[in-house]
Design an enzyme around this catalytic site. Structure first.
Site, mmCIF file in Angstrom:
data_model
loop_
_atom_site.group_PDB
_atom_site.id
_atom_site.type_symbol
_atom_site.label_atom_id
_atom_site.label_comp_id
_atom_site.label_asym_id
_atom_site.label_seq_id
_atom_site.Cartn_x
_atom_site.Cartn_y
_atom_site.Cartn_z
ATOM 1 N N ASP A 91 3.870 -3.282 1.372
ATOM 2 C CA ASP A 91 3.268 -2.802 2.616
ATOM 3 C C ASP A 91 1.922 -2.186 2.258
ATOM 4 O OD1 ASP A 91 5.625 -3.472 3.881
ATOM 5 O OD2 ASP A 91 6.139 -1.429 4.494
ATOM 6 N N HIS A 148 7.280 -5.570 -4.839
ATOM 7 C CA HIS A 148 8.248 -6.649 -4.968
ATOM 8 C C HIS A 148 7.568 -7.949 -5.385
ATOM 9 C CE1 HIS A 148 11.714 -4.560 -2.819
ATOM 10 N NE2 HIS A 148 10.695 -3.717 -2.660
ATOM 11 N N SER A 254 -1.408 4.011 -4.312
ATOM 12 C CA SER A 254 -2.335 3.308 -5.177
ATOM 13 C C SER A 254 -2.641 1.912 -4.652
ATOM 14 C CB SER A 254 -1.810 3.247 -6.605
ATOM 15 O OG SER A 254 -2.893 2.981 -7.469
#
Length: 292
Positions: A91, A148, A254
């Protein structure tokens, strides 16, 4: 001096590693009611949708780090359909993306930086990606902070590159040259259906640590040396991850940089700078495969 210039000047001046270490200790502390209060304030400040979290009650989290790396409820980020689809790994929001031209990546208008420097300085590690594609995705404080896999892959190498800890927000990206190639980072290189895939986890101010699922917290000895680890790509000790499986996480926010080789995959036309990304949604299609 305007406010933006002042913010950038302060980043150059402040002791970023020291501040990050202090914040990291605080974020790892089990402080009971104080921790819960800080989490509630953070949720309110950044308008975090806790209905997506596996545990929506702020009091469930014993440390701020547990909250920040909170897992999502099963099913809230369904996988894009199609074996030919490369998905978003996080995201966040796209900062920049496009072609790797003459070994350079776009950081922001007027700022390019070296792919070889980003990956730790090895020409051999850089060669598979020349002429390929890249994407830089920024994770804001409100975002889910686990990373992921965008495609099935087998880990072949991990590289730790020491560096600075500038903020990686859009303002800093526009004003600090070579930002992603000067900040501390962990590079993971996977062998995949599209050849080598690099996933670069870039540290930033107050990022307490970068973790991978195979190595835990990546914390080599302090200093200026680059460290690398090679992994077997065949046999029982090979580390193979399926598309959508977790590969790492940030404790505090980050950036992730993806890169793959020439003529391997096409980024979808609707993927542009500032596009909001959601884990497991479609990002690119494998070259030569049927379009979505």
């Amino acid at each position: 001096m305007n406010l933006d210039k002042f913010k950038i000047a302060m980043q150059y001046a402040m002791p970023k590693h020291f501040i990050s270490r202090v914040v990291g200790k605080l974020a790892a502390a089990k402080a009971g009611a104080l921790t819960t209060t800080l989490i509630k304030l953070f949720i309110k400040q950044y308008k975090i949708d806790m209905s997506e979290a596996e545990y929506s009650d702020p009091a469930h989290y014993k440390t701020f780090n547990e909250f920040f790396t909170r897992p999502l409820k099963e099913g809230v980020r369904p996988m894009a359909q199609g074996d030919n689809v490369i998905t978003h790994p996080v995201d966040g929001a796209i900062s920049q993306l496009g072609d790797i031209v003459d070994g350079q990546l776009i950081q922001a208008k007027g700022h390019d930086y070296s792919l070889q420097a980003l990956l730790g300085g090895s020409e051999d590690d850089t060669t598979p990606f020349l002429g390929g594609k890249f994407a830089t995705i920024y994770l804001a404080p409100k975002d889910y902070h686990r990373i992921h896999m965008p495609i099935d892959g087998t880990l072949s190498k991990m590289i730790y590159v020491p560096g600075d800890l500038f903020s990686v927000n859009p303002l800093t990206a526009q004003n600090v040259p070579n930002l992603f190639a000067r900040n501390e980072r962990v590079v993971a290189i996977f062998e995949t259906e599209i050849g080598s895939l690099a996933m670069v986890l870039v540290g930033a101010t107050i990022v307490a640590s970068i973790e991978t699922i195979w190595a835990g917290t990546v914390t080599p000895p302090a200093g200026s040396d680059v460290f690398s680890w090679n992994y077997p790509t065949k046999g029982e000790n090979a580390i193979t991850l399926k598309k959508g499986e977790e590969m790492g996480r940030f404790k505090l926010g980050s950036t992730v940089v993806l890169a793959w080789g020439a003529d391997k995959a096409d980024i979808l036309d609707d993927q542009l700078p500032e596009t909001v990304t959601r884990l497991n949604t479609a990002f690119a299609t494998i070259k030569g495969s049927e379009e979505l």
